[in-house]
Design a protein around this motif. Sequence first.
Motif, PDB file in Angstrom:
ATOM      1  N   CYS A 171       0.766  -1.261  -0.306  1.00  8.74           N
ATOM      2  CA  CYS A 171       0.124   0.121   0.046  1.00  8.74           C
ATOM      3  C   CYS A 171       0.813   1.285   0.038  1.00  8.74           C
ATOM      4  O   CYS A 171       0.600   2.285  -0.706  1.00  8.74           O
ATOM      5  CB  CYS A 171      -0.936  -0.007   0.984  1.00  8.74           C
ATOM      6  SG  CYS A 171      -2.167  -1.208   1.154  1.00  8.74           S
ATOM      7  N   ASN A 172       1.750   1.349   0.736  1.00  6.46           N
ATOM      8  CA  ASN A 172       2.858   2.577   0.912  1.00  6.46           C
ATOM      9  C   ASN A 172       3.623   2.482  -0.638  1.00  6.46           C
ATOM     10  O   ASN A 172       3.783   3.697  -1.035  1.00  6.46           O
ATOM     11  CB  ASN A 172       3.962   2.058   2.118  1.00  6.46           C
ATOM     12  CG  ASN A 172       3.362   2.363   3.274  1.00  6.46           C
ATOM     13  OD1 ASN A 172       2.369   2.779   3.452  1.00  6.46           O
ATOM     14  ND2 ASN A 172       4.105   1.682   4.345  1.00  6.46           N
ATOM     15  N   MET A 173       4.040   1.419  -1.186  1.00  2.77           N
ATOM     16  CA  MET A 173       4.355   1.557  -2.377  1.00  2.77           C
ATOM     17  C   MET A 173       3.606   2.249  -3.401  1.00  2.77           C
ATOM     18  O   MET A 173       4.181   3.245  -4.130  1.00  2.77           O
ATOM     19  CB  MET A 173       5.049   0.104  -2.862  1.00  2.77           C
ATOM     20  CG  MET A 173       5.656   0.164  -4.417  1.00  2.77           C
ATOM     21  SD  MET A 173       6.008  -1.584  -4.906  1.00  2.77           S
ATOM     22  CE  MET A 173       7.465  -1.692  -3.828  1.00  2.77           C
ATOM     23  N   LEU A 174       2.283   2.025  -3.604  1.00  2.00           N
ATOM     24  CA  LEU A 174       1.424   2.511  -4.210  1.00  2.00           C
ATOM     25  C   LEU A 174       1.397   3.792  -4.242  1.00  2.00           C
ATOM     26  O   LEU A 174       1.472   4.725  -4.974  1.00  2.00           O
ATOM     27  CB  LEU A 174       0.264   1.579  -4.389  1.00  2.00           C
ATOM     28  CG  LEU A 174      -0.685   2.343  -5.048  1.00  2.00           C
ATOM     29  CD1 LEU A 174      -0.681   2.500  -6.528  1.00  2.00           C
ATOM     30  CD2 LEU A 174      -2.270   1.783  -4.878  1.00  2.00           C
ATOM     31  N   THR A 175       1.098   4.593  -2.959  1.00  2.48           N
ATOM     32  CA  THR A 175       0.691   5.828  -2.681  1.00  2.48           C
ATOM     33  C   THR A 175       1.982   6.764  -2.634  1.00  2.48           C
ATOM     34  O   THR A 175       1.721   7.896  -2.833  1.00  2.48           O
ATOM     35  CB  THR A 175       0.222   5.838  -1.320  1.00  2.48           C
ATOM     36  OG1 THR A 175       1.254   5.490  -0.311  1.00  2.48           O
ATOM     37  CG2 THR A 175      -1.026   5.142  -1.045  1.00  2.48           C
ATOM     38  N   ARG A 176       3.289   6.100  -2.616  1.00  2.00           N
ATOM     39  CA  ARG A 176       4.372   6.875  -2.789  1.00  2.00           C
ATOM     40  C   ARG A 176       5.073   7.085  -4.227  1.00  2.00           C
ATOM     41  O   ARG A 176       6.207   7.590  -4.341  1.00  2.00           O
ATOM     42  CB  ARG A 176       5.448   6.290  -1.762  1.00  2.00           C
ATOM     43  CG  ARG A 176       5.140   6.521  -0.460  1.00  2.00           C
ATOM     44  CD  ARG A 176       6.070   5.810   0.368  1.00  2.00           C
ATOM     45  NE  ARG A 176       5.519   5.879   2.000  1.00  2.00           N
ATOM     46  CZ  ARG A 176       6.132   5.320   3.098  1.00  2.00           C
ATOM     47  NH1 ARG A 176       7.273   4.751   2.861  1.00  2.00           N
ATOM     48  NH2 ARG A 176       5.495   5.479   4.197  1.00  2.00           N
ATOM     49  N   GLN A 177       4.154   6.475  -5.260  1.00  2.00           N
ATOM     50  CA  GLN A 177       4.705   6.668  -6.703  1.00  2.00           C
ATOM     51  C   GLN A 177       4.327   8.113  -6.933  1.00  2.00           C
ATOM     52  O   GLN A 177       3.385   8.584  -6.483  1.00  2.00           O
ATOM     53  CB  GLN A 177       3.846   5.831  -7.571  1.00  2.00           C
ATOM     54  CG  GLN A 177       4.175   4.425  -7.279  1.00  2.00           C
ATOM     55  CD  GLN A 177       5.764   3.849  -7.373  1.00  2.00           C
ATOM     56  OE1 GLN A 177       6.429   4.462  -8.110  1.00  2.00           O
ATOM     57  NE2 GLN A 177       6.069   3.167  -6.261  1.00  2.00           N
ATOM     58  N   PRO A 178       5.119   8.845  -7.710  1.00  3.39           N
ATOM     59  CA  PRO A 178       4.742  10.163  -8.360  1.00  3.39           C
ATOM     60  C   PRO A 178       3.446  10.115  -9.025  1.00  3.39           C
ATOM     61  O   PRO A 178       3.141   9.401  -9.803  1.00  3.39           O
ATOM     62  CB  PRO A 178       5.890  10.383  -9.521  1.00  3.39           C
ATOM     63  CG  PRO A 178       7.042   9.422  -8.971  1.00  3.39           C
ATOM     64  CD  PRO A 178       6.338   8.434  -8.436  1.00  3.39           C
TER      65      PRO A 178
END
Length: 269
Positions: A171-178
């Motif tokens: 979930c963090n990986m997704l939300t931290r994409q530009p």
Amino acid sequence: MQFARINDVTIHYQVIGAPADRPVIVFINSLGTDFRIWRDVVVRLAGDFAILLYDKRGHGLSNVGQLPASIEDHATDLAGLLDLLSVKNAVICGLSVGGLIAQSLYQRRPDLVHALILSDTAHKIGTSESWNTRIAAVEQNGIGSIVDAVMERWFTPAFRRPENNAYAGYCNMLTRQPVEGYIAACEAIRDADFTEAAKRIAVPTICIVGDQDGSTPPDLVLATARLIPGARYEVIPDCAHIPCVEQPEALTAIIRAFLTSISPGDSSP
């Protein structure tokens, strides 16, 4: 960490070497992720194959680059990286949008492609309406507003348990994409259609899908396999859209069996 300037975009990549006679496998990650999603597959293949991982433009540590950016632009980026590293005749493994990029690379630079592994992808993914709805939601409320809906497509209920720390991490990986990069990739997927191009693929190809994939369901992946002459088709049980995370052992076994069955390439990083 390794970086290269390709088509005026800084691309983050990693090369894992192997004996010179071993094929090179290129892994292309999905929308809203970076190349770390392949880790549990890579650790099982390292040493037996040379491996190239990279963050496509607008994801991970790579630049967003000039917008808009089509699937063809992404394929040109990958071709430039392969040329820089003197890699030809590689096995291209693409997940979701990565599979679209793999198909485009073959269409534009067949000299670079020895075989295709198309994981949880299709000749055409989604509709203009569905992608425009997602783009509008992200523009208005950010990537965080779509996390729950996306995760229902990415992972099975068994993986989406609150006590699963890995689930929270993705979930963090997704939300931290530009945000710009994410939206640009959504637009690229929306506008891509390889229905006719798939019929002209003439290298060994396997299409793989999780049995619970909510983004590219098994029927869609099977339809893609039927378009590609001689393509194989495999379903991974107890898995949704990202088998390299949810079922890495099963995915690795399929990749190994496929590569064993085809003649080796002469590529080297």
